[in-house]
Enzyme design. Sequence first.
Site, PDB file in Angstrom:
ATOM      1  NE  ARG A  44      -0.278   1.658   3.585  1.00 33.92           N
ATOM      2  CZ  ARG A  44       0.806   2.415   3.732  1.00 33.92           C
ATOM      3  NH1 ARG A  44       2.007   1.901   3.962  1.00 33.92           N
ATOM      4  NH2 ARG A  44       0.728   3.724   3.644  1.00 33.92           N
ATOM      5  N   GLY A  45       0.233   2.404  -0.110  1.00 32.65           N
ATOM      6  CA  GLY A  45       0.995   3.631  -0.281  1.00 32.65           C
ATOM      7  C   GLY A  45       1.155   3.860  -1.776  1.00 32.65           C
ATOM      8  CB  ALA A  46       0.368   6.792  -3.888  1.00 32.91           C
ATOM      9  NE  ARG A  87      -6.264   0.813  -2.013  1.00 32.14           N
ATOM     10  CZ  ARG A  87      -5.659   1.374  -0.971  1.00 32.14           C
ATOM     11  NH1 ARG A  87      -4.365   1.182  -0.774  1.00 32.14           N
ATOM     12  NH2 ARG A  87      -6.331   2.146  -0.147  1.00 32.14           N
ATOM     13  CD  GLN A 194      -3.513   2.673   6.620  1.00 30.72           C
ATOM     14  OE1 GLN A 194      -4.135   3.061   7.599  1.00 30.72           O
ATOM     15  NE2 GLN A 194      -4.075   2.471   5.451  1.00 30.72           N
ATOM     16  CG  ASP A 235      -3.200   8.062  -1.832  1.00 26.09           C
ATOM     17  OD1 ASP A 235      -3.104   8.551  -0.699  1.00 26.09           O
ATOM     18  OD2 ASP A 235      -2.871   6.899  -2.093  1.00 26.09           O
ATOM     19  CG  ASN A 245      -2.594  11.644   2.191  1.00 30.14           C
ATOM     20  OD1 ASN A 245      -2.006  10.778   1.544  1.00 30.14           O
ATOM     21  ND2 ASN A 245      -2.349  11.844   3.479  1.00 30.14           N
ATOM     22  CE  LYS A 246      -5.400   5.710   4.129  1.00 28.11           C
ATOM     23  NZ  LYS A 246      -6.360   4.824   3.398  1.00 28.11           N
TER      24      LYS A 246
HETATM   25  O1  MRU Z   1      -4.710   3.213   1.912  1.00 24.27           O
HETATM   26  P1  MRU Z   1      -3.227   3.438   1.876  1.00 24.27           P
HETATM   27  O2  MRU Z   1      -2.531   2.906   3.080  1.00 24.27           O
HETATM   28  O3  MRU Z   1      -2.631   2.962   0.576  1.00 24.27           O
HETATM   29  O4  MRU Z   1      -3.082   5.009   1.907  1.00 24.27           O
HETATM   30  C1  MRU Z   1      -1.805   5.581   1.851  1.00 24.27           C
HETATM   31  C2  MRU Z   1      -1.809   7.062   1.953  1.00 24.27           C
HETATM   32  O5  MRU Z   1      -2.810   7.709   2.043  1.00 24.27           O
HETATM   33  C3  MRU Z   1      -0.471   7.731   1.846  1.00 24.27           C
HETATM   34  O6  MRU Z   1      -0.451   8.895   2.607  1.00 24.27           O
HETATM   35  C4  MRU Z   1      -0.187   8.095   0.373  1.00 24.27           C
HETATM   36  O7  MRU Z   1      -0.378   6.968  -0.440  1.00 24.27           O
HETATM   37  C5  MRU Z   1       1.176   8.602   0.180  1.00 24.27           C
HETATM   38  S1  MRU Z   1       2.409   7.332   0.431  1.00 24.27           S
HETATM   39  C6  MRU Z   1       3.922   8.011   0.120  1.00 24.27           C
END
Ligand code: MRU
Length: 344
Positions: A44-46, A87, A194, A235, A245-246
């Site tokens: 996970r994470g963009a 996603r 997270q 994201d 973002n999250k």
């Molecule tokens: O749902 P996730 O855990 O994939 O969400 C991640 C985030 O929102 C991060 O802040 C974003 O992807 C940036 S990661 C460098």
Amino acid sequence: MRALRWDGDCLVILDQTKLPGQKNYLRCIDHRQVAAAICRLAVRGAPAIGVAAAYGLALGGLEYKGKDRKELLDYLSCVRQTLAATRPTAVNLFWALDQIWTQLEQAKPKSVAEIRRLLIREAKAMEQKDLETNLAIGRHGNNVVPSRAGILTHCNTGALATCGYGTALGVIRAAHQAGKDIRVFAGETRPLLQGARLTVLELMEDGIPVTLITDSMAGWVMYKGLVNMVIFGADRIARNGDTANKIGSYSLAVLAKEHDIPVYVAAPRSSFDFSLSCGQEIPIEERAPEEITQLNQSPITPAGAKVFNPAFDITPHRYLDGIITEAGILRPPYEDSIAVVAAD
Ligand code: MRU
């Protein structure tokens, strides 16, 4: 800690759903396993999602057992669709698949073997480039971190969310390495935690002082003067600087404005969606209600409770003091500064 690693003919993914308790590795030998790992947030994470998808395409090349170049390209087109459907919000996923596809079209590899080699080579190059990008984001971002800083961050934007070092967490790492007195407040990041599980783990492993708070404590921590900077990742960023973002990032930005605390986004160029004029156009992923109604698979609500579970929110650009990229720090008006990045 590495989120993923190519191992000859398979993609090894560290299953982040099990962290910090267990370090389980998933050995993905086909693209469907990679797609499933992305869907359930094992990776996970963009930026990490994007690179995992690039390797998923490479696995697609290895899966095809025939000898016909055209048939392989048709098969890869289906693989690409499967990976793209995992996603919807992180644009890095689509960016990565597009990048590799463009390489395929431009290089015009002649045989099945050449296509396979190209896909693996390009995915590896993307992984390496992501690490370099994060180091550059860290260097630029360090310039706006005060020498004594209480930094509130959200979700996980570190080595686990990228191919190493991290974006917002990369800025924190760079400031710490530069000898600054950094204290981090990590929001737990409901519902999937997270922040609590991953960010706290990464920072503790690096010896960077970190204090965990629940998401609802952010306003009070600001009120008490414990924070002089907020930084999170992205994201997807629209042309006007609106940032997905999250979930919870928007609330932090509004609270920070009330307390006169600067808010920065740290993100690579691959997180910008130059096709979108504003945040309202960004698709927001909604996830299963059980993520909220259960804790460790045990119900915490009455059966049948109605739930709204968006995984991301949009922070309007007016709340952002700057967007830290590998090319430098973008400042308002973002339409102009982002246009320069788009033209690069
Ligand atoms: O749902 P996730 O855990 O994939 O969400 C991640 C985030 O929102 C991060 O802040 C974003 O992807 C940036 S990661 C460098």
